[in-house]
Design a protein around this motif. Structure first.
Motif, PDB file in Angstrom:
ATOM      1  N   GLY A 209       6.149  -2.202  -4.942  1.00 54.78           N
ATOM      2  CA  GLY A 209       5.946  -3.170  -3.872  1.00 54.78           C
ATOM      3  C   GLY A 209       7.122  -4.119  -3.797  1.00 54.78           C
TER       4      GLY A 209
ATOM      5  N   GLN B 277      -2.216  -5.003 -10.407  1.00 55.99           N
ATOM      6  CA  GLN B 277      -0.817  -5.037 -10.869  1.00 55.99           C
ATOM      7  C   GLN B 277      -0.522  -6.334 -11.619  1.00 55.99           C
TER       8      GLN B 277
ATOM      9  N   ARG C 138       0.813  -1.233   0.000  1.00 59.91           N
ATOM     10  CA  ARG C 138       0.000   0.000   0.000  1.00 59.91           C
ATOM     11  C   ARG C 138       0.842   1.277   0.000  1.00 59.91           C
TER      12      ARG C 138
ATOM     13  N   ARG D   8       2.067  -7.902  -4.974  1.00 61.14           N
ATOM     14  CA  ARG D   8       1.324  -7.411  -6.132  1.00 61.14           C
ATOM     15  C   ARG D   8      -0.182  -7.429  -5.900  1.00 61.14           C
ATOM     16  N   THR D   9      -0.825  -6.333  -6.245  1.00 64.52           N
ATOM     17  CA  THR D   9      -2.279  -6.296  -6.200  1.00 64.52           C
ATOM     18  C   THR D   9      -2.800  -7.038  -7.435  1.00 64.52           C
TER      19      THR D   9
ATOM     20  N   HIS E 221       1.928   0.856 -11.133  1.00 67.83           N
ATOM     21  CA  HIS E 221       1.469   1.360  -9.839  1.00 67.83           C
ATOM     22  C   HIS E 221       0.500   0.382  -9.166  1.00 67.83           C
ATOM     23  N   LEU E 222       0.194   0.673  -7.892  1.00 68.27           N
ATOM     24  CA  LEU E 222      -0.657  -0.206  -7.086  1.00 68.27           C
ATOM     25  C   LEU E 222      -2.039  -0.420  -7.713  1.00 68.27           C
TER      26      LEU E 222
ATOM     27  N   GLU F 210       2.723   3.759  -2.202  1.00 73.00           N
ATOM     28  CA  GLU F 210       2.885   4.122  -3.614  1.00 73.00           C
ATOM     29  C   GLU F 210       4.262   4.735  -3.836  1.00 73.00           C
TER      30      GLU F 210
END
Ligand SMILES: [Zn+2]
Length: 151
Positions: A92, A108, A20, A104-105, A58-59, A22
């Motif tokens: 991340g 992502q 979380r 990784r989200t 990005h996230l 950035e």
């Protein structure tokens, strides 16, 4: 600086920052300028970009272009990789204790897959690897070779 060899590698990296959190291109620029990375100088504007990757994810899954593909990156001096590889970095890669962790989200993961496929289409013979396959590091905190082996 322009490459002097064709792109034969797609290399995945992480920013080694916690979940979380950035990271902007401006911040990467500061880190990589402090590390004395060779900048990319935009021929039209003269603006120097120190951030060493080609793309930053990005996230939220959005991404930014940092350096053109035909310019050398500054991300992996081993095996002449800065000359050979195009580099994709996600924000991340460590947990809250700074230990390597695949943070990784889902967004992502989707964007990384799309970008890797696009690069593979552009450079069909390029191998897909993680930074850790060429340096004694955990980066990008997952097995990129395995994850993208079917691409
Ligand atoms: Zn890396």
């Amino acid at each position: 600086m322009k490459r002097t060899t064709p792109i034969d590698t797609i290399m995945i990296h992480c920013t080694a920052t916690p979940p979380r959190r950035e990271v902007s291109v401006a911040e990467l620029n500061r880190w990589h300028e402090a590390a004395r990375f060779e900048p990319y100088v935009d021929p039209k504007t003269g603006i120097k970009t120190y951030a060493g990757y080609h793309l930053l994810v990005h996230l939220d899954g959005s991404y930014e272009r940092i350096r053109p593909d035909d310019q050398r990156g500054q991300h992996c001096p081993q095996s002449n990789m800065n000359n050979r590889a195009v580099s994709i970095c996600y924000v991340g890669g460590v947990d809250n204790n700074n230990k390597p962790c695949d943070t990784r989200t889902e967004a992502q993961k989707r964007t990384l897959l799309t970008l890797v496929r696009t690069m593979r289409g552009r450079y069909p013979k390029a191998q897909i690897v993680g930074h850790r396959d060429y340096a004694p590091k955990a980066c990008p905190s997952f097995d990129a070779k395995k994850e993208y082996s079917a691409i």
